[in-house]
Design an enzyme around this catalytic site. Structure first.
Site, PDB file in Angstrom:
ATOM      1  CD  GLU A 102      -2.880   0.964  -0.057  1.00  0.00           C
ATOM      2  OE1 GLU A 102      -3.067  -0.124  -0.632  1.00  0.00           O
ATOM      3  OE2 GLU A 102      -3.336   2.053  -0.483  1.00  0.00           O
TER       4      GLU A 102
ATOM      5  CB  SER B  36      16.951  -7.710 -10.908  1.00  0.00           C
ATOM      6  OG  SER B  36      17.006  -6.654 -10.008  1.00  0.00           O
TER       7      SER B  36
ATOM      8  CG  HIS C 128       5.848 -10.524 -10.909  1.00  0.00           C
ATOM      9  ND1 HIS C 128       6.589 -11.638 -10.585  1.00  0.00           N
ATOM     10  CD2 HIS C 128       6.745  -9.571 -11.270  1.00  0.00           C
ATOM     11  CE1 HIS C 128       7.877 -11.372 -10.760  1.00  0.00           C
ATOM     12  NE2 HIS C 128       7.998 -10.128 -11.166  1.00  0.00           N
ATOM     13  CB  SER C 129       6.400  -6.756  -8.670  1.00  0.00           C
ATOM     14  OG  SER C 129       6.168  -6.067  -9.899  1.00  0.00           O
TER      15      SER C 129
END
Ligand code: TPP
Ligand code: MG
Lengths: 403, 465
Positions: B119, B205, B341-342
């Site tokens: 959030e 990543s 996912h993200s």
């Protein structure tokens, strides 16, 4: 459990006090409109205005005045679209008109993480538009094989930062296929490898890189970087038509940010020509992709402040590149600056600068200046200091003129 | 064999300059059996194939292709069913009540941190975040079954591993805000945590690259275990998604791990998706577990919603990994990626809302453990409420403090590329400093610790001799 957990919104409304303004870096999508956020009192940085910047065609008339477009296109219709839509239109046209065209890559079936392949699977079927397993060497090698057997694969690598597992396939295979096949005549022309490239302001080490120079060190490849929707559509169609393997690197910040009038019908732009975006007398700036916007804003400020006149050239095809257009310009202005995001050492700027000093030495009034990324990685918090910004280009113009 | 082995050890010790008083023979007797190559020759009437590439294969005159689609799928190991009931009461859960409560509290903490940070990203206070929803039990359960000295490599959705090992809320927040106290020096995107003290390598990543690293690290540990038999032996543990397992690095890693017999547990989190790509587009075999056999690696598939099964499997895998000096083990932990996912992803562009809602309702590692705790009178609604309220406050407090911290010094833009700053870098630092000095209004340098003086520090650095 789910039912017992208060909803995220309720929770956060209760717990996180929203702040007055959003941090400019913090758009949840990579396509942030901010390129290089200036400080509060900045006069140069943060002045790239996509809505008015002269390097985009804000009217149909401007688009259709492009002499590179064929006559029938120049009499036709245009539509205002962004860069990812332009890519989508080019792919759609290629799929429609040539059954040999295939479009595939990681997550492309639902439209791709940058939306470039939206609706293509639905419209052309998953035989021709499909998800691949998560393996860049696999999908690029697969594309090479398909191309060598007569298809026209357009393979997507999800980010340029993730092309490296496929480096061997590109450098040792795609680039050398024709040469090593000798008189058998087999090659993998028709192959296009698309990938989003460049910085967006918060991509850190692995969502920011511009690795074009690694591929301009490979004979046999074409490396293309479009600056705008018109360019993306016309150059991508030429790339698919080309009989050489093409790396098509799409500046990802421009996917949404760059919007302009684009001819509705299909057209092809040359893969061997740089383009003079703005004529000038005192200094030539050579660049490509996103930094062209930085340059354009810097030029506006510099011309205003110093009363100088700057020529801006978009290289477009980074390799093989159009030496003639660049040399002609520098012979006229006597000064040159090269701007790119990736680091300086052995970058595209080094090749351009070397060529200029070899072929226009006696016309030079100042050393060729490179404004590029520094010799480091793109750490998250430091991107604004590493990627060339309006201030650095502005200052380079000043210094080069004052030299 | 023992002679060969001993001489290899001696050579190694010389090569690496290791000083030790142990004599080669003693080491050799305790030493693991290394994979060694047998040279064989075929005889005319041999029943077995003696081709060097498949030593134990028998001849057959039946033309019978292996049809993986016709064999039964590998079973999924469980200790506890979805109602929180223990299936084999004799074995039980092999977890004390206090441990179970700790695991539960950590899973709740992780899920609350995830909700809040997701959030926070939506509010623009954070650039990026990834939640673990549905996979809390895998990360927390497996980490709880390892030794703190074991070396861990993560992909990114293993926040629970860090939490279970003791990464504090302020450490998470400092990384997420990339502030001056971040171990990563403000260089990495959010959720790319790393901790030397906790023996967890910093996340990259680039998918799957950590898998061969783990194999190599495990080989280093294997040697170091042999050099110091008096200390507790260590293993390497590597986490990755079922999508990442399609990368060449996965295959290379498992193969080299097998040929070098390294003490490594490869933990695949199979959550059904790689961003939008469902497993049906990712592979056609029986999950990731079916690949273990192909590399000659002991393999187990586990119900990732069952934290007791995760723990038991990991413990046993660790024992196997250390048996005879070392061997790799593959565990496929089954789950469902409940979240997007993200924060850059909207998963309803490629999957139905009801699919997610069904999963949330059907099964979840946190609810399942809670049922068990409640059945064992260890938990109730009041405790739940109290825990949630305290945890939320803790997270928010860490959040607020971290958000206010300064950004790290700008020197971190250039340091750490090479061991020492190069001449070229110094030129670049000087050019940057010149720009920042002459155009002070264009940059917010003061948000960074030490402002522009961070660059002076770099320029003042003397070459180390
Ligand atoms: C080499 C590489 N290719 C592509 C990506 C982009 N990417 C990031 S996460 C992801 C999906 C990974 O899925 P999986 O391994 O199943 O892990 P999960 O997200 O499900 O936990 C992709 C394609 C990447 N980070 N690295
Ligand atoms: Mg997955």
């Amino acid at each position: 459990m789910a039912s017992k957990t208060p909803s995220m919104r309720v929770l956060s409304r209760y717990l996180l006090r929203p702040q007055a303004s959003l941090h400019p870096r913090c758009q949840h999508r990579a396509q942030s409109k901010q390129y290089s956020a200036g400080a509060a009192g900045a006069r140069l940085n943060g002045t790239v205005e996509y809505d008015t910047i002269p390097i985009l065609h804000h009217t149909a008339k401007s688009t259709l005045s492009n002499p590179e477009l064929p006559a029938d296109i120049r009499k036709g219709q245009t539509k205002r679209i962004n860069l990812y839509t332009a890519v989508n239109e080019a792919l759609r046209y290629a799929l429609q008109t040539d059954e040999r065209v295939l479009v595939f890559g990681e997550d492309i079936q639902f439209g791709g993480v940058f939306r470039c392949t939206m609706n293509l699977a639905a419209d052309f079927g998953t035989e021709r538009v499909f998800n691949t397993p998560l393996s860049e060497q696999g999908l690029v090698g697969f594309a090479i094989g398909a191309a060598a057997e007569g298809m026209k694969p357009v393979a997507e690598v999800q980010f340029a930062d993730y092309v490296f597992p496929a480096f061997d396939q590109i450098h040792n295979e795609a680039a050398k296929y024709r040469y090593r096949s000798g008189s058998t005549g087999v090659h993998c022309g028709g192959l296009v490898i698309r990938m989003p490239t460049g910085s967006v302001g918060h991509g850190a080490l692995y969502h920011t890189q511009s690795p074009e120079a690694l591929f301009t060190h490979t004979p046999g490849l074409r490396v293309v970087i479009p600056r705008s929707p018109v360019q993306a559509k016309g150059l991508l169609l030429s790339a698919i038509r080309s009989q050489d393997p093409v790396l098509f690197m799409e500046p990802k910040i421009l996917y949404r940010a760059a919007v302009e009038h684009v001819p509705v019908d299909a057209f092809y732009l040359p893969l061997d020509k740089a383009e003079v975006l703005k004529p000038g007398k005192d200094v030539t700036i050579v660049s490509y992709g996103t930094p062209l916007y930085t340059c354009s804003a810097a030029i506006a400020a510099a011309e205003r402040d110093f009363g100088c006149s700057v020529e801006l050239i978009d290289l477009r095809t980074i390799y093989p590149w159009d030496r003639e257009t660049v040399l002609e310009s520098v012979k006229k202005t006597g000064r040159a600056i090269v701007v790119h995001e990736s680091m300086m050492n052995a970058g595209v700027g080094a090749e351009v600068a070397a060529t200029i000093q070899e072929r226009a030495f006696l016309r030079l009034e100042a050393p060729v200046k490179r404004v590029t990324g520094w010799a480091t990685h793109t750490g998250l918090m430091y991107e604004q200091f590493i990627i060339p910004d309006v201030t650095r280009v502005y200052d380079a113009i000043k210094k080069t003129i004052d030299y | 064999m023992s002679f060969r082995y001993t001489s290899r050890i001696l050579r190694l010790q010389r090569g690496l300059g290791v000083q030790t008083s142990r004599n080669g023979c003693r080491v050799a007797t305790n030493a693991p059996v290394w994979q060694h190559c047998r040279a064989v020759a075929s005889t005319a009437n041999a029943e077995k194939v003696l081709f060097p590439g498949a030593l134990n294969s028998e001849f057959t005159s039946t033309l019978d292709f292996l049809q993986p689609s016709q064999t039964q799928a590998i079973s999924t190991y469980r200790v506890m069913n979805q109602y929180g009931e223990i299936i084999d009461k004799d074995i039980g859960v092999e977890t004390t009540d206090e441990e179970a409560l700790d695991l539960y509290k950590n899973m709740v903490k992780l899920s609350i941190m995830d909700l809040l940070m997701f959030e926070a990203q939506r509010q623009g206070r954070l650039s990026f975040y990834m939640v673990s929803a549905g996979e809390e039990g895998i990360a927390i359960g497996s980490a709880s079954a390892l030794s703190p000295a074991d070396v861990i490599f993560c992909q990114y959705r293993e926040t629970g591993v860090y939490m279970q090992r003791g990464f504090t809320l302020s450490q998470f927040m400092n990384q997420l805000f990339a502030n001056a106290k971040d171990h990563g020096l403000g260089r990495n995107m959010p959720v790319h945590y790393g901790s030397k003290e906790l023996n967890i390598h910093t996340i990259s990543s680039t998918l799957a690259t950590q898998i061969p690293h783990a194999a190599g690290a495990a080989y280093a540990l294997k040697m170091q275990n042999m050099w110091s038999p008096e200390t507790e032996p260590r293993i390497a543990v590597c986490y990755f998604g079922e999508g990442a397992a399609s990368e060449g690095d996965f295959h290379a890693a498992l193969n080299i791990a097998a040929t070098r017999q390294v003490p490594c547990i490869f933990i695949c989190r199979n959550n059904g998706y790689a961003i939008s790509t469902p497993t049906s587009d990712q592979y056609r075999g029986d999950g990731i577990a079916s690949r273990g056999a192909g590399y000659g690696i002991a393999t187990l598939r586990v119900d990732g919603n069952d934290i007791f099964a995760v723990r038991r499997a990991t413990k046993e895998a660790r024992r196997l990994a250390l048996h005879d000096g070392g061997r790799p083990v593959l565990i496929e932990m089954m789950a469902y990626r409940v979240g997007h996912h993200s924060t850059s992803d909207d998963s309803f562009a490629y999957r139905q809302r009801v699919e997610v809602e069904d999963w949330k309702r059907r099964d979840n590692p946190i609810t399942r453990l809670r049922k068990w705790l409640e059945d064992n009178a260890l938990w109730d609604e009041d405790k739940e409420k109290a825990l949630r309220s305290v945890t939320r406050k803790e997270v928010l407090r860490a959040f607020e403090i971290a958000e206010k911290e300064k950004k790290p010094s700008i020197k971190n833009a250039f340091e750490g590329v090479w061991e020492e700053l190069t001449e070229e870098q110094k030129m670049h630092v000087e050019e940057l400093k010149d720009i920042l000095t002459r155009y002070p209004k264009e940059y917010d340098v003061e948000q960074y610790e030490g402002g522009i003086s961070g660059l002076d520090e770099l320029l003042a650095q003397k070459k180390q001799t």
